[in-house]
Design an enzyme around this catalytic site. Sequence first.
Site, PDB file in Angstrom:
ATOM      1  N   PRO A 170       0.790  -1.225   0.000  1.00 38.36           N
ATOM      2  CA  PRO A 170       0.000   0.000   0.000  1.00 38.36           C
ATOM      3  C   PRO A 170       0.824   1.278   0.000  1.00 38.36           C
ATOM      4  CG  PRO A 170      -0.108  -1.101   2.134  1.00 38.36           C
ATOM      5  CD  PRO A 170       0.546  -2.055   1.184  1.00 38.36           C
ATOM      6  N   ASN A 171       0.303   2.241  -0.707  1.00 38.48           N
ATOM      7  CA  ASN A 171       0.840   3.608  -0.790  1.00 38.48           C
ATOM      8  C   ASN A 171       2.116   3.739  -1.615  1.00 38.48           C
ATOM      9  OD1 ASN A 171      -1.228   4.786   0.886  1.00 38.48           O
ATOM     10  ND2 ASN A 171      -0.265   3.709   2.593  1.00 38.48           N
ATOM     11  N   ARG A 199       5.296  11.066  -2.471  1.00 40.20           N
ATOM     12  CA  ARG A 199       5.042  10.713  -1.075  1.00 40.20           C
ATOM     13  C   ARG A 199       6.299  10.897  -0.229  1.00 40.20           C
ATOM     14  NH1 ARG A 199       4.714   4.538   1.187  1.00 40.20           N
ATOM     15  NH2 ARG A 199       4.055   5.094   3.287  1.00 40.20           N
ATOM     16  N   TYR A 234      11.333   8.641   1.255  1.00 42.68           N
ATOM     17  CA  TYR A 234      11.257   7.568   0.258  1.00 42.68           C
ATOM     18  C   TYR A 234      11.949   7.874  -1.072  1.00 42.68           C
ATOM     19  CZ  TYR A 234       7.839   5.755   3.562  1.00 42.68           C
ATOM     20  OH  TYR A 234       7.232   5.280   4.700  1.00 42.68           O
ATOM     21  N   ASN A 288       7.997  -5.570  -0.932  1.00 42.30           N
ATOM     22  CA  ASN A 288       7.924  -4.437  -0.025  1.00 42.30           C
ATOM     23  C   ASN A 288       6.459  -4.322   0.339  1.00 42.30           C
ATOM     24  OD1 ASN A 288       7.856  -2.102   1.409  1.00 42.30           O
ATOM     25  ND2 ASN A 288       8.896  -0.826  -0.134  1.00 42.30           N
ATOM     26  N   ALA A 316       3.188  -0.707   4.838  1.00 40.04           N
ATOM     27  CA  ALA A 316       2.726  -0.754   6.232  1.00 40.04           C
ATOM     28  C   ALA A 316       2.207  -2.142   6.626  1.00 40.04           C
ATOM     29  CB  ALA A 316       1.652   0.296   6.454  1.00 40.04           C
ATOM     30  N   GLU A 344      12.576  -9.604   1.658  1.00 37.91           N
ATOM     31  CA  GLU A 344      11.815  -8.415   2.058  1.00 37.91           C
ATOM     32  C   GLU A 344      12.683  -7.178   1.850  1.00 37.91           C
ATOM     33  OE1 GLU A 344      10.863  -8.544   6.214  1.00 37.91           O
ATOM     34  OE2 GLU A 344      10.136  -6.484   6.242  1.00 37.91           O
ATOM     35  N   HIS A 396      12.804  -2.676   1.980  1.00 32.94           N
ATOM     36  CA  HIS A 396      12.215  -1.381   2.333  1.00 32.94           C
ATOM     37  C   HIS A 396      13.104  -0.277   1.819  1.00 32.94           C
ATOM     38  CE1 HIS A 396       9.243  -3.265   4.842  1.00 32.94           C
ATOM     39  NE2 HIS A 396      10.210  -4.046   5.299  1.00 32.94           N
ATOM     40  N   ARG A 435      13.244   4.472  12.412  1.00 30.36           N
ATOM     41  CA  ARG A 435      11.993   5.234  12.363  1.00 30.36           C
ATOM     42  C   ARG A 435      11.117   4.909  13.578  1.00 30.36           C
ATOM     43  NH1 ARG A 435       9.321   4.811   6.738  1.00 30.36           N
ATOM     44  NH2 ARG A 435       8.200   6.611   7.613  1.00 30.36           N
TER      45      ARG A 435
HETATM   46  C1  DQA Z   1       8.260   1.078   3.751  1.00 26.93           C
HETATM   47  C2  DQA Z   1       8.345   1.299   5.259  1.00 26.93           C
HETATM   48  C3  DQA Z   1       6.990   1.125   5.919  1.00 26.93           C
HETATM   49  O1  DQA Z   1       7.085   1.346   7.313  1.00 26.93           O
HETATM   50  C4  DQA Z   1       5.990   2.101   5.334  1.00 26.93           C
HETATM   51  O2  DQA Z   1       4.710   1.881   5.902  1.00 26.93           O
HETATM   52  C5  DQA Z   1       5.940   2.057   3.858  1.00 26.93           C
HETATM   53  C6  DQA Z   1       7.196   1.961   3.110  1.00 26.93           C
HETATM   54  C7  DQA Z   1       9.596   1.388   3.038  1.00 26.93           C
HETATM   55  O3  DQA Z   1       9.772   0.952   1.904  1.00 26.93           O
HETATM   56  O4  DQA Z   1      10.462   2.076   3.609  1.00 26.93           O
HETATM   57  O5  DQA Z   1       4.889   2.189   3.248  1.00 26.93           O
HETATM   58  O6  DQA Z   1       7.951  -0.286   3.501  1.00 26.93           O
END
Ligand code: DQA
Length: 151
Positions: free
Chosen positions: A13-14, A21, A26, A77, A80, A101, A103, A110
Amino acid sequence: MSTNLSILVLHGPNLNLLGMREPDIYGSLTLEDINDLLRNEAENLGVSVSTLQSNHEGILIDSIHNALGTYQGILINAGAYTHTSIAIRDALSGIKVPTVEVHLSNIYRRDDFRHNSYIAPIAIGQISGFGAQSYCLGLKALVNYLRSIES
Ligand code: DQA
């Protein structure tokens, strides 16, 4: 050199908002820029990648189930959902397709609620904090792992 490795790249998501964003966290690349980097890296590695982004947990879970028999590895990835989704973890451990995994941000630098990953304990490994390079490093690590377990 191994043959025909296919990797599924899942963005949670997002991540469709990348570019606009929180660029201080990011970076300024869009998701399509990152997918281009991955396709380029895949070509260098001699593997194929398919990418999918979803804001919906169930769609991500369905695509994990559908990976069985089609993909040899998953790069994820989960955004959240990393910190909340036992269901995504169970899907990954249920199909047992080797998973890495990634990020963009270093989740351990964080908020406390980002320090737990439900996915990390069932993943081959985790790469966190290198921006878009986390994906490329993760792809390399996953392909290297898959080739190491080939007979
Ligand atoms: C994320 C880190 C997560 O905590 C966050 O909710 C994201 C992006 C990252 O790529 O740094 O949406 O996965």
